[in-house]
Design a protein around this motif. Structure first.
Motif, PDB file in Angstrom:
ATOM      1  N   LEU A  82       0.837  -1.213   0.000  1.00 52.88           N
ATOM      2  CA  LEU A  82       0.000   0.000   0.000  1.00 52.88           C
ATOM      3  C   LEU A  82       0.868   1.259   0.000  1.00 52.88           C
ATOM      4  CD1 LEU A  82      -2.701  -1.195   2.532  1.00 52.88           C
ATOM      5  CD2 LEU A  82      -3.115  -0.621   0.123  1.00 52.88           C
ATOM      6  N   ALA A  83       1.909   1.240   0.820  1.00 53.78           N
ATOM      7  CA  ALA A  83       2.802   2.402   0.892  1.00 53.78           C
ATOM      8  C   ALA A  83       3.466   2.661  -0.451  1.00 53.78           C
ATOM      9  CB  ALA A  83       3.849   2.185   1.984  1.00 53.78           C
ATOM     10  N   ARG A  84       3.842   1.592  -1.137  1.00 53.69           N
ATOM     11  CA  ARG A  84       4.467   1.751  -2.454  1.00 53.69           C
ATOM     12  C   ARG A  84       3.444   2.250  -3.475  1.00 53.69           C
ATOM     13  NH1 ARG A  84       7.483  -3.355  -4.820  1.00 53.69           N
ATOM     14  NH2 ARG A  84       5.400  -4.207  -4.515  1.00 53.69           N
ATOM     15  N   ARG A  85       2.266   1.632  -3.488  1.00 57.37           N
ATOM     16  CA  ARG A  85       1.242   2.005  -4.469  1.00 57.37           C
ATOM     17  C   ARG A  85       0.817   3.468  -4.330  1.00 57.37           C
ATOM     18  NH1 ARG A  85      -4.723  -0.780  -5.276  1.00 57.37           N
ATOM     19  NH2 ARG A  85      -5.611   0.883  -6.552  1.00 57.37           N
ATOM     20  N   PHE A  86       0.637   3.908  -3.087  1.00 57.63           N
ATOM     21  CA  PHE A  86       0.132   5.265  -2.862  1.00 57.63           C
ATOM     22  C   PHE A  86       1.233   6.262  -2.502  1.00 57.63           C
ATOM     23  CE2 PHE A  86      -3.646   2.569  -1.999  1.00 57.63           C
ATOM     24  CZ  PHE A  86      -4.401   3.015  -3.067  1.00 57.63           C
ATOM     25  N   ARG A  87       2.475   5.838  -2.661  1.00 58.49           N
ATOM     26  CA  ARG A  87       3.644   6.702  -2.430  1.00 58.49           C
ATOM     27  C   ARG A  87       3.575   7.378  -1.062  1.00 58.49           C
ATOM     28  NH1 ARG A  87       3.028   9.006  -8.137  1.00 58.49           N
ATOM     29  NH2 ARG A  87       3.759   7.281  -9.404  1.00 58.49           N
ATOM     30  N   LEU A  88       3.650   6.557  -0.025  1.00 60.07           N
ATOM     31  CA  LEU A  88       3.603   7.033   1.354  1.00 60.07           C
ATOM     32  C   LEU A  88       4.903   6.627   2.060  1.00 60.07           C
ATOM     33  CD1 LEU A  88      -0.067   5.921   2.077  1.00 60.07           C
ATOM     34  CD2 LEU A  88       0.737   8.290   1.841  1.00 60.07           C
ATOM     35  N   PRO A  89       5.963   7.433   1.892  1.00 57.89           N
ATOM     36  CA  PRO A  89       7.264   7.047   2.457  1.00 57.89           C
ATOM     37  C   PRO A  89       7.259   6.916   3.981  1.00 57.89           C
ATOM     38  CG  PRO A  89       7.339   9.270   1.528  1.00 57.89           C
ATOM     39  CD  PRO A  89       6.017   8.692   1.161  1.00 57.89           C
ATOM     40  N   GLY A  90       6.471   7.702   4.671  1.00 60.84           N
ATOM     41  CA  GLY A  90       6.403   7.583   6.127  1.00 60.84           C
ATOM     42  C   GLY A  90       5.815   6.255   6.563  1.00 60.84           C
ATOM     43  N   LEU A  91       4.844   5.769   5.829  1.00 57.02           N
ATOM     44  CA  LEU A  91       4.251   4.467   6.116  1.00 57.02           C
ATOM     45  C   LEU A  91       5.265   3.357   5.824  1.00 57.02           C
ATOM     46  CD1 LEU A  91       1.716   2.922   7.008  1.00 57.02           C
ATOM     47  CD2 LEU A  91       0.966   2.933   4.614  1.00 57.02           C
ATOM     48  N   THR A  92       6.018   3.519   4.755  1.00 61.59           N
ATOM     49  CA  THR A  92       7.089   2.567   4.445  1.00 61.59           C
ATOM     50  C   THR A  92       8.091   2.522   5.588  1.00 61.59           C
ATOM     51  OG1 THR A  92       6.879   2.953   2.072  1.00 61.59           O
ATOM     52  CG2 THR A  92       8.961   2.010   2.830  1.00 61.59           C
TER      53      THR A  92
END
Length: 161
Positions: A65-75
């Motif tokens: 999900l973090a990769r798909r929606f470009r959420l580096p903090g979640l990564t």
């Protein structure tokens, strides 16, 4: 946290006049979606300190999900969890996750630690799991050889040709 990708997908889903809906067919754990939504809606930092997905599969879905929606903090949160409680029983799987998701920094740190822990390295090298990952075997061998060569070159004098 904002995700332009999420926003764009939500807006394009609404152009048909129907309900705003985003399909997450590659995600099999609803808990992962919950972690993402908590992150996007600014969940309290204290709650995030307790980020603890119940399984490796949930954490992998969070990474997807973090990769798909470009959420580096979640990564970052998922990577932090991935780096905790490493054992010889789970290190091969975690290294393969690092490979799958391009988590090169964590992968290098884990490999480095393994090369300096001879007992763990021996245990992993005898594990049937490692046979499924030839690239990982090659990387471990290269790092171990490099680490083994360091002390020898420091103490010896170079021969003159």
């Amino acid at each position: 946290a904002e995700s332009e990708v999420f926003k764009d997908e939500l807006m394009s889903a609404a152009t048909g006049g129907g309900a705003r809906e985003i399909r997450l067919s590659d995600i099999s754990n609803p808990e992962a979606v919950g972690f993402m939504l908590d992150y996007m809606y600014g969940m309290d930092a204290g709650v995030w300190q307790d980020y603890n997905p119940r399984t490796q599969e949930i954490n992998k879905d969070v990474l997807r999900l973090a990769r798909r929606f470009r959420l580096p903090g979640l990564t970052d949160r998922a990577v932090h969890w991935l780096s905790k409680d490493l054992t010889t029983g789970n290190v091969v799987e975690r290294l393969s996750i690092c490979e799958d998701f391009g988590l090169d920094l964590l992968r290098e740190k884990i490999l480095e630690q393994l090369t300096f822990n001879r007992r763990a390295l021996a245990e992993i090298s005898h594990s049937p799991k490692i046979m499924q990952y030839p690239k990982l075997m090659q990387d471990l061998l290269q790092m171990a050889a490099a680490a083994a060569g360091e002390p020898e070159t420091k103490g010896k004098r170079q021969r003159k040709a």
